[in-house]
Every structure is written in structure tokens, then in C-alpha cells.
Design an enzyme around this catalytic site. Structure first.
Site, mmCIF file in Angstrom:
data_model
loop_
_atom_site.group_PDB
_atom_site.id
_atom_site.type_symbol
_atom_site.label_atom_id
_atom_site.label_comp_id
_atom_site.label_asym_id
_atom_site.label_seq_id
_atom_site.Cartn_x
_atom_site.Cartn_y
_atom_site.Cartn_z
ATOM 1 N N GLN A 24 0.885 -1.159 0.000
ATOM 2 C CA GLN A 24 0.000 0.000 0.000
ATOM 3 C C GLN A 24 0.925 1.210 0.000
ATOM 4 O O GLN A 24 1.479 1.574 1.029
ATOM 5 C CB GLN A 24 -0.927 -0.003 1.217
ATOM 6 C CG GLN A 24 -1.717 1.281 1.418
ATOM 7 C CD GLN A 24 -2.613 1.646 0.243
ATOM 8 O OE1 GLN A 24 -3.197 0.786 -0.409
ATOM 9 N NE2 GLN A 24 -2.705 2.931 -0.069
ATOM 10 N N GLU A 74 -9.934 12.787 -5.079
ATOM 11 C CA GLU A 74 -11.044 12.090 -4.431
ATOM 12 C C GLU A 74 -12.416 12.723 -4.670
ATOM 13 O O GLU A 74 -13.397 12.017 -4.849
ATOM 14 C CB GLU A 74 -10.778 11.935 -2.937
ATOM 15 C CG GLU A 74 -9.543 11.080 -2.609
ATOM 16 C CD GLU A 74 -9.618 9.642 -3.125
ATOM 17 O OE1 GLU A 74 -10.695 9.225 -3.577
ATOM 18 O OE2 GLU A 74 -8.581 8.951 -3.089
ATOM 19 N N ASP A 104 -1.745 10.237 5.794
ATOM 20 C CA ASP A 104 -2.680 9.119 5.992
ATOM 21 C C ASP A 104 -3.795 9.455 6.974
ATOM 22 O O ASP A 104 -4.884 8.903 6.890
ATOM 23 C CB ASP A 104 -1.951 7.896 6.569
ATOM 24 C CG ASP A 104 -1.234 7.122 5.486
ATOM 25 O OD1 ASP A 104 -1.578 7.305 4.305
ATOM 26 O OD2 ASP A 104 -0.328 6.355 5.832
ATOM 27 N N TYR A 158 -13.365 14.048 -0.168
ATOM 28 C CA TYR A 158 -14.218 13.122 -0.930
ATOM 29 C C TYR A 158 -15.591 13.733 -1.211
ATOM 30 O O TYR A 158 -15.949 14.033 -2.343
ATOM 31 C CB TYR A 158 -14.430 11.821 -0.148
ATOM 32 C CG TYR A 158 -13.222 10.905 -0.079
ATOM 33 C CD1 TYR A 158 -13.174 9.740 -0.834
ATOM 34 C CD2 TYR A 158 -12.151 11.184 0.751
ATOM 35 C CE1 TYR A 158 -12.097 8.883 -0.768
ATOM 36 C CE2 TYR A 158 -11.056 10.328 0.822
ATOM 37 C CZ TYR A 158 -11.028 9.175 0.057
ATOM 38 O OH TYR A 158 -9.963 8.341 0.122
ATOM 39 N N HIS A 206 -15.843 3.458 -7.838
ATOM 40 C CA HIS A 206 -14.928 4.459 -7.285
ATOM 41 C C HIS A 206 -13.497 4.225 -7.772
ATOM 42 O O HIS A 206 -12.856 5.132 -8.313
ATOM 43 C CB HIS A 206 -14.997 4.428 -5.753
ATOM 44 C CG HIS A 206 -14.115 5.440 -5.097
ATOM 45 N ND1 HIS A 206 -14.576 6.676 -4.693
ATOM 46 C CD2 HIS A 206 -12.798 5.419 -4.798
ATOM 47 C CE1 HIS A 206 -13.565 7.363 -4.173
ATOM 48 N NE2 HIS A 206 -12.479 6.617 -4.225
ATOM 49 N N GLU A 207 -13.009 3.015 -7.582
ATOM 50 C CA GLU A 207 -11.610 2.742 -7.959
ATOM 51 C C GLU A 207 -11.414 2.880 -9.465
ATOM 52 O O GLU A 207 -10.404 3.386 -9.927
ATOM 53 C CB GLU A 207 -11.174 1.357 -7.471
ATOM 54 C CG GLU A 207 -11.339 1.113 -5.960
ATOM 55 C CD GLU A 207 -10.800 2.215 -5.069
ATOM 56 O OE1 GLU A 207 -9.879 2.948 -5.490
ATOM 57 O OE2 GLU A 207 -11.311 2.373 -3.946
ATOM 58 N N GLU A 243 -6.674 2.373 -5.912
ATOM 59 C CA GLU A 243 -6.822 2.489 -7.365
ATOM 60 C C GLU A 243 -5.536 2.231 -8.136
ATOM 61 O O GLU A 243 -5.229 2.951 -9.080
ATOM 62 C CB GLU A 243 -7.353 3.890 -7.683
ATOM 63 C CG GLU A 243 -6.404 5.064 -7.340
ATOM 64 C CD GLU A 243 -6.565 5.653 -5.951
ATOM 65 O OE1 GLU A 243 -7.071 4.931 -5.063
ATOM 66 O OE2 GLU A 243 -6.186 6.812 -5.746
ATOM 67 N N LYS A 298 -12.218 1.851 7.986
ATOM 68 C CA LYS A 298 -13.557 2.455 8.017
ATOM 69 C C LYS A 298 -14.535 1.610 8.828
ATOM 70 O O LYS A 298 -15.446 2.139 9.460
ATOM 71 C CB LYS A 298 -14.053 2.588 6.570
ATOM 72 C CG LYS A 298 -15.490 3.021 6.438
ATOM 73 C CD LYS A 298 -16.029 2.744 5.045
ATOM 74 C CE LYS A 298 -17.534 2.544 5.124
ATOM 75 N NZ LYS A 298 -18.143 2.215 3.843
ATOM 76 N N HIS A 345 -11.014 6.438 -10.649
ATOM 77 C CA HIS A 345 -9.654 6.967 -10.464
ATOM 78 C C HIS A 345 -8.790 6.801 -11.713
ATOM 79 O O HIS A 345 -7.753 7.448 -11.833
ATOM 80 C CB HIS A 345 -8.974 6.266 -9.290
ATOM 81 C CG HIS A 345 -9.248 6.890 -7.957
ATOM 82 N ND1 HIS A 345 -9.009 8.219 -7.685
ATOM 83 C CD2 HIS A 345 -9.716 6.354 -6.797
ATOM 84 C CE1 HIS A 345 -9.327 8.473 -6.419
ATOM 85 N NE2 HIS A 345 -9.772 7.361 -5.859
HETATM 86 ZN ZN LIG Z 1 -10.516 7.222 -3.905
#
Ligand SMILES: [Zn+2]
Length: 626
Positions: free
Chosen positions: A159, A342, A397, A405, A319-320, A295, A581, A323
Site C-alpha cells: 500500500q 477524491e 494518511d 471526498y 470508485h476505484e 486504485e 472504516k 480513479h
Molecule cells: Zn478514492
């Protein structure tokens, strides 16, 4: 990236900085000096060792010289062991170079300064770095077999967003430096490596018996989009240019869940121009992945928690995929400009969902987003409620809040309400063309907006309104907010049930979608009598639901009301899922009472070793405080 977390409190260094003004386009999260040198191409040759939790090998950097006099090349690193560095005078003539690694900053890592000889004054030069990663690398998650879907083999995934590429590759780790890359990855036989790149030579599903995988990324991308996954992965085709990589236990369910990906690509292309990346595949990660999705170009990384069995959580794929235009094609120049990635992506996601699934579902999803941002705005300091957030002295982060967003998307929706949908879609289409494969700032966007949209219809919006969107906290009073008839019906049923006019079994919930369930549960705020919760649970087996979003909303209610029958599920939920989340708000809810805090600490002690470092960085400050 799809991730929603509340911001941490402002750090002391942020307060110290805030007197100076921000320099637009300056990356405060990188030691690299792109005005002296710019990395143009990266070639990796890495061996993955699961026993040592290490990547080891060489990175060859092709670098354009910008400053003819510069003698020092500075790269970003974090916790890398650098063995040797050479200037590659030619492919066979390697000149060893001296280098120093600076003091390690806990957030930024350490600068790697490389001394270049006077002869290396050519406009382009190549540097070879022999290095290895450390087991604690923040961008690498080495997942034990027990925590994978099959439970037979380990799994590795990277990541890199926001600033973790530097923990596994020495490079200029800034979104304004774009590079092409190639890679050779050696993995144990039987395992498969996948990257955010095309695999060379073979079809995407081919398994290499020698464990050597080669990749090529011909389009220039920022470092945060370099990605690698290694696991015992299978592949299923889902369309002419789409497919799914996953462990065998998940691959068929994933292929079925995400079968509409090609339809989504076609809907996006119709609106925003061609998909420019060749294939679009998905990699299904173990549940410890801290985000919903990432993404990575050509190969989005996806949490298994959206495999609901009924395609109800596929907005994440939209969403991804979106991107591929906003973010990967046109990229934020610094993390302050994140809303350009975003906010635009959430807007595009809405357009895709509308085209593929229709208005009722899109309305519900926008309403759920609105509820979430309202809750979060209530907790954020005003300085974190503006579109371009000052991140100096802070870890990027921890400031991925709803604001870039949802507020970003509401800004574009508001423009659409003033200029018309067709004109906004055309504006975005041209914007993606104009800035394709470039990294831009908030200020670049605003100039483009003024020249190419606002000037077309000078009375449509006022400059003061644009200013308010950009620089004021909260949502402007004239924001155009979503509305859902379906949710109004759910609200009426909830009120009847709470008032005792109907029983739980009489709720019209048999036909409810995931969205309606989540809305129903999230609206059960405050105290709900245990008998009511037990009645709901008996009627619909909510505690046992296999849907991760419904379970999340239910468990939050269970904690708030001390509904004990749900506690075993809470424990298994928190010890198997690492998506920030879905777990952070549950820990926060637990921490509100002494008994809950004790439970949170006991569960966290068990779960923490299996969470991603990005998740523990957030959760430590919640659960281990005091
Ligand atoms: Zn995103």
C-alpha cells in the site's frame, strides 16, 4: 483510495507552521528535490522472502538532470537497508558512489543523499541501488496463512499511498514526479506476483512455474501507484479487458460479484473519454487490507468485505475505476490537493452508478455519503473542513477525511446544477484530456475552471461562491443536497416500529437493499431498549448477517446499547476485518464507557498483530491512549 477516517488532532508542528503561508505545489512530504533531478523510469528486480518478510534486490533509476550543476541526488526512504549504490556509466561499467542516510523522521522517513561524480553531468543518468526492505516496512503487509481466505499460504500486498512507496523502493516519493516502470519479481514456486502494470509476454492468467514474473508499465505514474501483490492467486476473466485475481476460496464469488465491471468502464468512457490503461483487473486482498480499495492502475486492490453476494457494495469498484481518470490520469501534485483526486472520483463514481444501476440506488448512496460527512464535520476543526487542507507537519494518511471526498463531489454537483449536467460532463472530459498524465495543484485547477467553464456563462456562479467552496469550512448553504424517496419510506417504517405501531416482523424489510438496511440502522440513534434490539435480531438475524456494512451499523448500535448477544460477533468481526472504516468507529464507540474500554483493549490486544501498520497507527491513538 476509498477510506474514511476522522482526522487526528492537530499536531504541534502544524500549529507552528500555520503562520507561514503554504507554497502551492510544494510537496511538504518528500525530501526529493525535483528541481535538481527527476526520476523518469524505475526498473526493479526483487526477490520476495516470506520467511524473512523481506523484499531484496536492486532498483535501477533513470534520472533526468534538471539542474546542470547539481551533484547530490536526494531520494526518499523509510526503514530501507541500502547496501551499495553505483552510477551506471554504461550497462557494464558501474562506478560505486558514496551516499549518506539522514536522520529518520517518524513520519517522513530518512533522506538518502547520493554524491554524483563530476563526469555524471549528462542530461540523463542511471543509478543502481542494491537494497532490502525490513519486516516492519510501512508499505508492506506480510499476511500469515491463517489470516488469508484459503489459510494455506501467506500473502504479501503493498500500500504505497500516501507516502509508503519509500518503505519498499528508494525513489522520489512525491505525486508530482511521474515515472514509467518495469519489474522482475521472484516469488516461491506456486505463488503468483501481480503488479499495477501489464505482465509481459503472457496472458494475465498465466502462472509461471519458475516463480519469475515480469512487468512493464509504459504510462508515467506517480510513486504512490506502484503496487505489488503476491499470493496463491487464481484468475477469472469477467470481460474482454477485465478479470479478477483472488485466492481459490474467493475467486468465483468475486468474479460473480464484480461481473459488471466492463459495463462500468463503458459508462465511464462514454462520459469522460477513453480508458487509457489497457486492462482493468481486480486483486482481492485478505481482510486485513486497511482500506476499501486502492486504485492501483490496471489492477485495483479490493477489500473482500464488499463481496456481499448481491452486488450491493459495487460502488467501491465504480470508485476505484473512476480513479483511472481522476487521480491516475490527472493527479494531485501534493497531498494538500487530494480533493482533485477524491472529490472528482466520488462525482464520477456517482455518474457511473447512475448509468449502470439507475437513479434510486444512486440517490441512496449519495444520501448515505451525506449522512457520513455531516457526522464527521461535527467532529473536525474548521481548518480541516476546507477542500485543500494544510497538511504541513502532519501524516497525510490521517487526514483522509470525508471532506476531500464528499465535499469535493458536492462542489462539482453544485457546478452541474448551475451549468447543466451535459456541460459539466464535457468540461470534465476536456479537463482529463488537457491534463492527462500530469500532476496539478488546486490553483492550476481553479485557473482552468475559470478559463474553460466560468467564463462561458459569467452569471452562473459568483466568484465569492467559488471562494466559499474552496476556503470556508463546512458546506455552503446553497450546496445541492441529495434526496431519496426510498429512505423516506424506511424512515416512516422505523418511526412506526419504535412507536410500537408495528412489530419487527411487520417491517417491510424483506425487500430492503443493503442501503436501506444501513440507513435504517444508522438512524437508530440514542438509546434503543434491549427488548427492541432482541426483537429485530429475532426477526432478521441481524447479528449473524454476512454483509459487512450491515454488520458494522448493527454492532455500533449493539455497543451503544450494551446489547450482549452481539458481543461474540463483535469480537470475531474486529479480529478478522482490518478495514479501517469498519473497525475504527467500533473501537471509538467502545472507548466511551469503562466496561467498553476494557473490552476494546482486550480485543485489540488479540487483533492488533494482524492489522496493517496504517490501521494500527490510527487505532493505537484511540485504544492505547491514557
Ligand atoms: Zn478514492
Amino acid at each position: 483510495m476509498k477510506t474514511f477516517v476522522a482526522a487526528l488532532l492537530l499536531s504541534a508542528s502544524f500549529t507552528a507552521h500555520s503562520a507561514d503561508s503554504i507554497v502551492s505545489g510544494r510537496d511538504y512530504h518528500s525530501y526529493a528535490e525535483p528541481s535538481a533531478f527527476r526520476v523518469k523510469h524505475l526498473d526493479l528486480d526483487l526477490q520476495a522472502s516470506f520467511e524473512e518478510k523481506r523484499l531484496s534486490g536492486v532498483a535501477d533509476l533513470t534520472i533526468a538532470r534538471i539542474d546542470p550543476l547539481a551533484r547530490k541526488l536526494v531520494l526518499d526512504t523509510r526503514d530501507l537497508t541500502i547496501r551499495r549504490i553505483w552510477w551506471m556509466r554504461s550497462a557494464t561499467d558501474l562506478v560505486p558512489l558514496r551516499f549518506t542516510i539522514g536522520v529518520r523522521d517518524p513520519m517522513l522517513g530518512a533522506p538518502l543523499a547520493i554524491d554524483l561524480p563530476a563526469e555524471a553531468s549528462t542530461p540523463e543518468l542511471e543509478v543502481r541501488i542494491s537494497y532490502q526492505t525490513r519486516p516492519e516496512a510501512s508499505g508492506l503487509q506480510w499476511v500469515a496463512p491463517a489470516l488469508t481466505a484459503n489459510k494455506t499460504d501467506p500473502f504479501l500486498f503493498t500500500q504505497s499511498q500516501a507516502i509508503h512507496a519509500r518503505s519498499w523502493i528508494p525513489l522520489q516519493d512525491s505525486p508530482q514526479v511521474r515515472m514509467t516502470y518495469s519489474a522482475t519479481i521472484h516469488v516461491p514456486p506456486g505463488m503468483r506476483a501481480v503488479m499495477s502494470a501489464q505482465s509481459t509476454g503472457d496472458d494475465p492468467g498465466a502462472l509461471q512455474p519458475n516463480g519469475i514474473y515480469k512487468f512493464d508499465m509504459p504510462q508515467a505514474i506517480p510513486s504512490y501507484l506502484i503496487a505489488l501483490g503476491v499470493g496463491r492467486l487464481e484468475f477469472r476473466t469477467t470481460g474482454p479487458r477485465t478479470g479478477v485475481f483472488a485466492e481459490s476460496a474467493l475467486v468465483d464469488a468475486a468474479a460473480k460479484e464484480f461481473a459488471e465491471t466492463e459495463q462500468m468502464i463503458q459508462a465511464s468512457e462514454k462520459l469522460f473519454g477513453p480508458y487509457r490503461w489497457g486492462r482493468y483487473d481486480l486483486l482481492i486482498l485478505p481482510p486485513s487490507f486497511p482500506f476499501g480499495g486502492m486504485e492501483n492502475p490496471r489492477l485495483s486492490f479490493i477489500t473482500p468485505t464488499v463481496i456481499a453476494g448481491d452486488r450491493s457494495l459495487t460502488a467501491l469498484i465504480a470508485h476505484e475505476l473512476a480513479h483511472s481518470w481522476s487521480g491516475n490520469l490527472v493527479t494531485n501534485a501534493t497531498w494538500r490537493d487530494l480533493w482533485l483526486n477524491e472529490g472528482f472520483t466520488v462525482f464520477l463514481q456517482g455518474r457511473i452508478m447512475l448509468a449502470v444501476y439507475g437513479k434510486q440506488r444512486e440517490d441512496m448512496e449519495e444520501m448515505l455519503d451525506l449522512t457520513t460527512i455531516r457526522k464527521e464535520l461535527a467532529t473536525l476543526p474548521p481548518s480541516d473542513q476546507v477542500l485543500a487542507i494544510d497538511l504541513r507537519g502532519r501524516d497525510p494518511d490521517d487526514v483522509f477525511t470525508q471532506v476531500p471526498y464528499i465535499k469535493g463531489a458536492l462542489f462539482i454537483s453544485w457546478l452541474a446544477s448551475r451549468f447543466g449536467d451535459a456541460q459539466i460532463d464535457k468540461f470534465l472530459h476536456d479537463y482529463f484530456d488537457k491534463f492527462a498524465f500530469q500532476s496539478i495543484t488546486t490553483e492550476d485547477f481553479r485557473s482552468y475552471l475559470e478559463a474553460n467553464l466560468l467564463s462561458q456563462k459569467p452569471d452562473a456562479v459568483k466568484a465569492a461562491e467559488i471562494d466559499e467552496w474552496m476556503t470556508a469550512p463546512g458546506l455552503p448553504k446553497y450546496a445541492v443536497l441529495p434526496h431519496s424517496d426510498a429512505f423516506e419510506r424506511v424512515d416512516a417504517a422505523r418511526l412506526d416500529w419504535l412507536a410500537g405501531k408495528i412489530t419487527a416482523v411487520q417491517l417491510p424489510a424483506k425487500d430492503w437493499t443493503t442501503h436501506e438496511w444501513v440507513h435504517f440502522l444508522d438512524a437508530l440513534s440514542g438509546k434503543v431498549p434491549t427488548a427492541k434490539l432482541a426483537e429485530l435480531d429475532a426477526a432478521f438475524a441481524v447479528t449473524a448477517t454476512g454483509n459487512s456494512e450491515i454488520a458494522f451499523s448493527w454492532l455500533r448500535i449493539a455497543i451503544r446499547n450494551d446489547y450482549q448477544p452481539a458481543y461474540p460477533r463483535l469480537e470475531s468481526y474486529l479480529t478478522t476485518i482490518g478495514r479501517r472504516k469498519l473497525i475504527k468507529p467500533l473501537y471509538e464507540e467502545l472507548m466511551k464507557t469503562p466496561a467498553g474500554a476494557a473490552r476494546a483493549r482486550a480485543i485489540y490486544a488479540q487483533a492488533r498483530p494482524n492489522y496493517h501498520p496504517i490501521a494500527t497507527a490510527t487505532l493505537d491513538s484511540i485504544v492505547l491512549k491514557r
